[in-house]
Design a protein around this motif. Structure first.
Motif, PDB file in Angstrom:
ATOM      1  N   PRO A  26       0.814  -1.226   0.000  1.00  0.00           N
ATOM      2  CA  PRO A  26       0.000   0.000   0.000  1.00  0.00           C
ATOM      3  C   PRO A  26       0.844   1.273   0.000  1.00  0.00           C
ATOM      4  O   PRO A  26       0.504   2.241  -0.678  1.00  0.00           O
ATOM      5  CB  PRO A  26      -0.831  -0.121   1.288  1.00  0.00           C
ATOM      6  CG  PRO A  26      -0.854  -1.569   1.602  1.00  0.00           C
ATOM      7  CD  PRO A  26       0.462  -2.101   1.132  1.00  0.00           C
ATOM      8  N   LEU A  27       1.944   1.272   0.757  1.00  0.00           N
ATOM      9  CA  LEU A  27       2.806   2.457   0.813  1.00  0.00           C
ATOM     10  C   LEU A  27       3.514   2.700  -0.513  1.00  0.00           C
ATOM     11  O   LEU A  27       3.665   3.841  -0.944  1.00  0.00           O
ATOM     12  CB  LEU A  27       3.831   2.314   1.935  1.00  0.00           C
ATOM     13  CG  LEU A  27       3.329   2.581   3.351  1.00  0.00           C
ATOM     14  CD1 LEU A  27       4.371   2.164   4.373  1.00  0.00           C
ATOM     15  CD2 LEU A  27       2.948   4.033   3.531  1.00  0.00           C
ATOM     16  N   LEU A  28       3.933   1.644  -1.159  1.00  0.00           N
ATOM     17  CA  LEU A  28       4.647   1.790  -2.428  1.00  0.00           C
ATOM     18  C   LEU A  28       3.779   2.499  -3.457  1.00  0.00           C
ATOM     19  O   LEU A  28       4.262   3.333  -4.233  1.00  0.00           O
ATOM     20  CB  LEU A  28       5.082   0.418  -2.947  1.00  0.00           C
ATOM     21  CG  LEU A  28       5.912   0.400  -4.237  1.00  0.00           C
ATOM     22  CD1 LEU A  28       7.216   1.171  -4.043  1.00  0.00           C
ATOM     23  CD2 LEU A  28       6.199  -1.033  -4.662  1.00  0.00           C
ATOM     24  N   GLY A  29       2.485   2.206  -3.445  1.00  0.00           N
ATOM     25  CA  GLY A  29       1.581   2.841  -4.392  1.00  0.00           C
ATOM     26  C   GLY A  29       1.355   4.310  -4.133  1.00  0.00           C
ATOM     27  O   GLY A  29       0.835   5.027  -5.006  1.00  0.00           O
ATOM     28  N   LEU A  55      11.229   0.110   0.891  1.00  0.00           N
ATOM     29  CA  LEU A  55      10.406   0.856  -0.055  1.00  0.00           C
ATOM     30  C   LEU A  55      11.263   1.480  -1.153  1.00  0.00           C
ATOM     31  O   LEU A  55      10.873   1.491  -2.331  1.00  0.00           O
ATOM     32  CB  LEU A  55       9.606   1.933   0.676  1.00  0.00           C
ATOM     33  CG  LEU A  55       8.436   1.423   1.529  1.00  0.00           C
ATOM     34  CD1 LEU A  55       7.896   2.536   2.420  1.00  0.00           C
ATOM     35  CD2 LEU A  55       7.326   0.871   0.645  1.00  0.00           C
ATOM     36  N   LEU A  56      12.438   1.995  -0.779  1.00  0.00           N
ATOM     37  CA  LEU A  56      13.337   2.553  -1.779  1.00  0.00           C
ATOM     38  C   LEU A  56      13.803   1.466  -2.747  1.00  0.00           C
ATOM     39  O   LEU A  56      13.864   1.686  -3.972  1.00  0.00           O
ATOM     40  CB  LEU A  56      14.543   3.211  -1.102  1.00  0.00           C
ATOM     41  CG  LEU A  56      15.614   3.777  -2.044  1.00  0.00           C
ATOM     42  CD1 LEU A  56      15.026   4.834  -2.977  1.00  0.00           C
ATOM     43  CD2 LEU A  56      16.775   4.356  -1.234  1.00  0.00           C
ATOM     44  N   ARG A 109      13.091   1.417  -6.784  1.00  0.00           N
ATOM     45  CA  ARG A 109      14.142   1.245  -7.795  1.00  0.00           C
ATOM     46  C   ARG A 109      13.858   0.031  -8.684  1.00  0.00           C
ATOM     47  O   ARG A 109      14.113   0.050  -9.890  1.00  0.00           O
ATOM     48  CB  ARG A 109      15.495   1.093  -7.115  1.00  0.00           C
ATOM     49  CG  ARG A 109      16.039   2.392  -6.513  1.00  0.00           C
ATOM     50  CD  ARG A 109      17.249   2.115  -5.659  1.00  0.00           C
ATOM     51  NE  ARG A 109      17.940   3.350  -5.258  1.00  0.00           N
ATOM     52  CZ  ARG A 109      18.837   3.410  -4.285  1.00  0.00           C
ATOM     53  NH1 ARG A 109      19.154   2.307  -3.599  1.00  0.00           N
ATOM     54  NH2 ARG A 109      19.408   4.558  -3.983  1.00  0.00           N
ATOM     55  N   ALA A 110      13.338  -1.041  -8.079  1.00  0.00           N
ATOM     56  CA  ALA A 110      13.044  -2.247  -8.851  1.00  0.00           C
ATOM     57  C   ALA A 110      11.973  -1.992  -9.910  1.00  0.00           C
ATOM     58  O   ALA A 110      11.929  -2.683 -10.936  1.00  0.00           O
ATOM     59  CB  ALA A 110      12.596  -3.364  -7.913  1.00  0.00           C
ATOM     60  N   LYS A 111      11.136  -0.992  -9.673  1.00  0.00           N
ATOM     61  CA  LYS A 111      10.097  -0.642 -10.647  1.00  0.00           C
ATOM     62  C   LYS A 111      10.600   0.384 -11.664  1.00  0.00           C
ATOM     63  O   LYS A 111       9.824   0.913 -12.447  1.00  0.00           O
ATOM     64  CB  LYS A 111       8.878  -0.092  -9.911  1.00  0.00           C
ATOM     65  CG  LYS A 111       8.152  -1.127  -9.056  1.00  0.00           C
ATOM     66  CD  LYS A 111       6.930  -0.536  -8.378  1.00  0.00           C
ATOM     67  CE  LYS A 111       5.864  -0.157  -9.389  1.00  0.00           C
ATOM     68  NZ  LYS A 111       4.611   0.299  -8.755  1.00  0.00           N
TER      69      LYS A 111
END
Length: 379
Positions: free
Chosen positions: A12-15, A40-41, A45-47
């Motif tokens: 949820p936080l990533l979004g 989260l960082l 980066r992975a996205k």
């Protein structure tokens, strides 16, 4: 090892990291905010995103806004700035406001709860940051981290390091308690006489789920009632305790009423409590209070001839009366308390028990086992 383990807040936080507003992770000391920020960082980066991490408590970290600006200059526009323990840089609020206002970067900040309170973020950042609670691990997450049973979770709690090192949990809990009292409460409030503050915290942690008279408690500690309420508020601000007020229709009545208190973590409560008896029912009640708080409910208790443990509300949902019972044989007073809470508030009912029960429940009420309810994703 801890950084390889996920927790349910991540997705949820990533979004939300791509929003214009900054994200501020707030929560009790040692709940895992820094580790979550790094994960989260990594996911950002992975996205395909770019970003950088700055630990402002590290040796040589820039203590000024100019230092923050130099760090940000090395991150491409629209990248993610992760500022850990951001309170260490004087004037950080102005820097974050400008980064967000001019849409230079996305920003994620963490900090000690003494200086990054949810109530203060809105005013200090002028609506440009959204606080997100990070509590000790939920039961579901703790199971994935190695917790073997609900009984172990009650005893060890959800602080990440305690879940990973259950044999050291008692010592860690005591360390977290002392650090919170000294750094997040006494230092913040400028309190020099630590003993009455510490005594109050121990008292409230030892009497979880009980209505505590502020007048009598203040007399017992040798402080004024005003000071006692100030200490109590600071302990709740530091997320050592959760304050639950009685269900009242009048806001003024709620403001002056005596509250119940619950520990933010059942493991910490068990480790520091000075109570001579273990009350399994109150420990389960405490666990439910934490989970309701985690899920974003506004929580009250209903006190009358028959008490209902919790009356909970959330925008978009019908009110719910919640009763918690640990006994294998259901006492009639528990059903009567749930019934009275439902009638007084117009709420539906939920009876949470250690095991399934065949007790006759009022219309509009249902029974769930505590273990299954804790593993639900919401509600």
């Amino acid at each position: 090892m801890q950084e390889t383990l996920p927790r349910s807040e991540e997705l949820p936080l990533l979004g939300k990291l791509g929003w214009k507003e900054a994200t501020a992770l707030v929560g009790p000391r040692r709940a895992g905010k820094s580790t979550l920020a790094r994960r989260l960082l990594a996911a950002w980066r992975a996205k395909g995103g770019v970003g950088g991490y700055l630990d402002l408590e590290a040796v040589g970290a820039p203590p000024t806004v100019q230092g923050l600006a130099e760090f940000a200059a090395g991150i491409p526009a629209k990248g993610l700035l992760v500022l850990d323990e951001v309170q260490e840089a004087k004037g950080w609020e102005k820097f974050v406001r400008q980064e967000v206002e001019y849409e230079r970067h996305h920003v994620l900040v963490t900090g000690s709860n003494a200086s990054l309170l949810s109530t203060e973020i809105a005013s200090s950042l002028g609506g440009r940051a959204i606080p997100r609670k990070v509590l000790p691990l939920s039961y579901d997450d703790a199971r994935h981290w190695g917790c073997k049973s609900l009984g172990e979770y009650l005893r060890v709690g959800g602080y990440p390091e305690c879940v990973l090192r259950p044999g050291d949990a008692v010592d860690l809990h005591k360390l977290y308690f002392e650090s919170t009292i000294l750094r997040d409460v006494a230092a913040r409030k400028g309190i020099r006489e630590i003993k009455p503050l510490s005594d109050l915290a121990l008292l409230l942690l030892s009497e979880t789920g009980k209505v505590i008279s502020s007048k009598k408690t203040a007399q017992r500690l040798g402080i004024s009632q005003t000071t006692m309420r100030s200490f109590e508020g600071a302990l709740c601000d530091a997320m050592l305790l959760i304050r639950v007020l009685p269900y009242k229709r009048s806001p003024r009545e709620r403001l002056v009423a005596d509250a119940k208190h619950y520990a933010i973590d059942t493991g910490l409560q068990a480790s520091v409590s000075i109570s001579e008896s273990e009350d399994e029912g109150r420990r389960l009640e405490n666990l439910v209070a934490i989970e309701l708080y985690r899920r974003g409910y506004e929580v009250s208790y209903y006190g009358s001839a028959r008490e209902c443990d919790f009356i909970v509300n959330k925008t978009g949902e019908a009110p719910l009366a919640v009763q918690v019972c640990a006994a294998k044989e259901m006492p009639q007073r528990e059903v009567e308390g749930l019934t009275e809470g439902m009638k007084a508030t117009g709420a539906k009912g939920l009876l949470l028990t250690a095991e399934e029960t065949d007790a006759k429940l009022p219309k509009g009420a249902r029974n769930k086992t505590l273990g299954s309810w804790l593993l639900e994703k919401s509600g």
